[in-house]
Design a protein around this motif. Sequence first.
Motif, mmCIF file in Angstrom:
data_model
loop_
_atom_site.group_PDB
_atom_site.id
_atom_site.type_symbol
_atom_site.label_atom_id
_atom_site.label_comp_id
_atom_site.label_asym_id
_atom_site.label_seq_id
_atom_site.Cartn_x
_atom_site.Cartn_y
_atom_site.Cartn_z
ATOM 1 N N ASN A 23 -16.116 6.788 19.111
ATOM 2 C CA ASN A 23 -16.710 5.475 19.361
ATOM 3 C C ASN A 23 -17.435 4.924 18.145
ATOM 4 O OD1 ASN A 23 -15.959 5.216 22.150
ATOM 5 N ND2 ASN A 23 -17.409 6.859 22.549
ATOM 6 N N LYS A 24 -17.429 5.666 17.043
ATOM 7 C CA LYS A 24 -18.087 5.185 15.829
ATOM 8 C C LYS A 24 -17.061 4.983 14.712
ATOM 9 C CE LYS A 24 -19.323 9.455 13.520
ATOM 10 N NZ LYS A 24 -20.298 10.082 12.680
ATOM 11 N N MET A 25 -17.498 4.353 13.637
ATOM 12 C CA MET A 25 -16.621 4.096 12.492
ATOM 13 C C MET A 25 -16.254 5.405 11.794
ATOM 14 S SD MET A 25 -16.136 0.777 12.160
ATOM 15 C CE MET A 25 -15.942 0.240 10.477
ATOM 16 N N HIS A 26 -15.004 5.492 11.368
ATOM 17 C CA HIS A 26 -14.502 6.644 10.617
ATOM 18 C C HIS A 26 -13.587 6.141 9.510
ATOM 19 C CE1 HIS A 26 -15.765 9.816 13.442
ATOM 20 N NE2 HIS A 26 -15.494 8.930 14.398
ATOM 21 N N GLN A 27 -13.379 6.987 8.529
ATOM 22 C CA GLN A 27 -12.351 6.712 7.525
ATOM 23 C C GLN A 27 -11.041 7.237 8.087
ATOM 24 O OE1 GLN A 27 -12.843 7.939 3.334
ATOM 25 N NE2 GLN A 27 -10.849 8.913 3.572
ATOM 26 N N VAL A 28 -10.087 6.338 8.285
ATOM 27 C CA VAL A 28 -8.765 6.719 8.774
ATOM 28 C C VAL A 28 -7.792 6.592 7.607
ATOM 29 C CG1 VAL A 28 -6.933 6.223 10.432
ATOM 30 C CG2 VAL A 28 -9.338 5.940 11.105
ATOM 31 N N ASP A 29 -7.068 7.654 7.335
ATOM 32 C CA ASP A 29 -6.082 7.672 6.263
ATOM 33 C C ASP A 29 -4.699 7.444 6.852
ATOM 34 O OD1 ASP A 29 -8.131 8.323 4.505
ATOM 35 O OD2 ASP A 29 -7.668 10.454 4.484
ATOM 36 N N GLN A 54 -9.753 -0.220 2.176
ATOM 37 C CA GLN A 54 -10.823 0.017 1.213
ATOM 38 C C GLN A 54 -10.336 0.724 -0.048
ATOM 39 O OE1 GLN A 54 -11.581 0.611 4.734
ATOM 40 N NE2 GLN A 54 -12.237 -1.488 4.497
ATOM 41 N N LYS A 55 -9.314 1.572 0.094
ATOM 42 C CA LYS A 55 -8.896 2.395 -1.034
ATOM 43 C C LYS A 55 -7.466 2.872 -0.821
ATOM 44 C CE LYS A 55 -10.586 6.512 -3.447
ATOM 45 N NZ LYS A 55 -11.559 7.604 -3.385
ATOM 46 N N ALA A 56 -6.739 3.082 -1.909
ATOM 47 C CA ALA A 56 -5.391 3.652 -1.835
ATOM 48 C C ALA A 56 -5.246 4.654 -2.976
ATOM 49 C CB ALA A 56 -4.332 2.564 -1.936
ATOM 50 N N GLN A 72 -6.710 4.072 2.872
ATOM 51 C CA GLN A 72 -7.917 4.346 3.646
ATOM 52 C C GLN A 72 -8.497 3.079 4.269
ATOM 53 O OE1 GLN A 72 -10.292 6.345 0.704
ATOM 54 N NE2 GLN A 72 -9.114 8.219 0.891
ATOM 55 N N VAL A 73 -8.781 3.190 5.575
ATOM 56 C CA VAL A 73 -9.323 2.068 6.342
ATOM 57 C C VAL A 73 -10.545 2.558 7.114
ATOM 58 C CG1 VAL A 73 -8.840 0.405 8.184
ATOM 59 C CG2 VAL A 73 -7.024 1.047 6.587
ATOM 60 N N GLN A 74 -11.660 1.841 7.009
ATOM 61 C CA GLN A 74 -12.846 2.133 7.818
ATOM 62 C C GLN A 74 -12.666 1.415 9.143
ATOM 63 O OE1 GLN A 74 -14.673 4.879 6.080
ATOM 64 N NE2 GLN A 74 -16.099 3.857 7.399
ATOM 65 N N MET A 75 -12.666 2.169 10.238
ATOM 66 C CA MET A 75 -12.451 1.563 11.542
ATOM 67 C C MET A 75 -12.887 2.507 12.652
ATOM 68 S SD MET A 75 -8.268 1.962 11.804
ATOM 69 C CE MET A 75 -8.159 1.275 13.426
ATOM 70 N N VAL A 76 -13.054 1.960 13.840
ATOM 71 C CA VAL A 76 -13.221 2.769 15.032
ATOM 72 C C VAL A 76 -11.809 3.177 15.454
ATOM 73 C CG1 VAL A 76 -13.980 2.791 17.438
ATOM 74 C CG2 VAL A 76 -15.335 1.571 15.712
ATOM 75 N N PRO A 77 -11.526 4.484 15.545
ATOM 76 C CA PRO A 77 -10.158 4.927 15.834
ATOM 77 C C PRO A 77 -9.778 4.777 17.306
ATOM 78 C CG PRO A 77 -11.587 6.814 15.544
ATOM 79 C CD PRO A 77 -12.413 5.603 15.249
ATOM 80 N N GLU A 78 -9.653 3.558 17.734
ATOM 81 C CA GLU A 78 -9.254 3.228 19.106
ATOM 82 C C GLU A 78 -7.732 3.114 19.123
ATOM 83 O OE1 GLU A 78 -7.934 0.968 22.312
ATOM 84 O OE2 GLU A 78 -8.110 -0.022 20.371
ATOM 85 N N HIS A 79 -7.091 3.582 20.164
ATOM 86 C CA HIS A 79 -5.639 3.706 20.231
ATOM 87 C C HIS A 79 -4.908 2.417 19.849
ATOM 88 C CE1 HIS A 79 -1.640 4.022 22.106
ATOM 89 N NE2 HIS A 79 -1.735 5.287 21.756
ATOM 90 N N THR A 80 -5.255 1.308 20.469
ATOM 91 C CA THR A 80 -4.561 0.045 20.200
ATOM 92 C C THR A 80 -4.779 -0.403 18.761
ATOM 93 O OG1 THR A 80 -4.752 -0.615 22.508
ATOM 94 C CG2 THR A 80 -4.318 -2.364 20.914
ATOM 95 N N LEU A 81 -6.015 -0.307 18.284
ATOM 96 C CA LEU A 81 -6.316 -0.717 16.903
ATOM 97 C C LEU A 81 -5.576 0.153 15.891
ATOM 98 C CD1 LEU A 81 -10.159 -1.402 17.100
ATOM 99 C CD2 LEU A 81 -8.303 -3.078 17.017
#
Length: 111
Positions: A23-29, A54-56, A72-81
Amino acid sequence: MQFPDDDNGQLLAEIAAAGIDLNKMHQVDFFILFEQEADAEKFAKEIVSDALVQKAELEKCKDTGVWEVITQVQMVPEHTLLGQAEQYIESIANSFNGYGDGWGLMDGDEA
């Protein structure tokens, strides 16, 4: 927490079971693969100009020789998003002869 019955849902369930707060922001690769280094370089340059990313980082796989751009994307890792971000990044990669190879979640706590 319930997750859809697909690859992303399964991975999210495993991450949640490991005690990660989804439910919080994470770095998703997001991992994007290319056969040609020039295509990977062009994609990496293009994708970092996008507001979502943010970064590649560009790496060559020692085992396969394939070029990989870790986006790399900073986001809440919610399924639809996650699915939407994955499709969006892959649609850009496709124009540079790249293709998606999934995603992972990396945080300072896990590194």
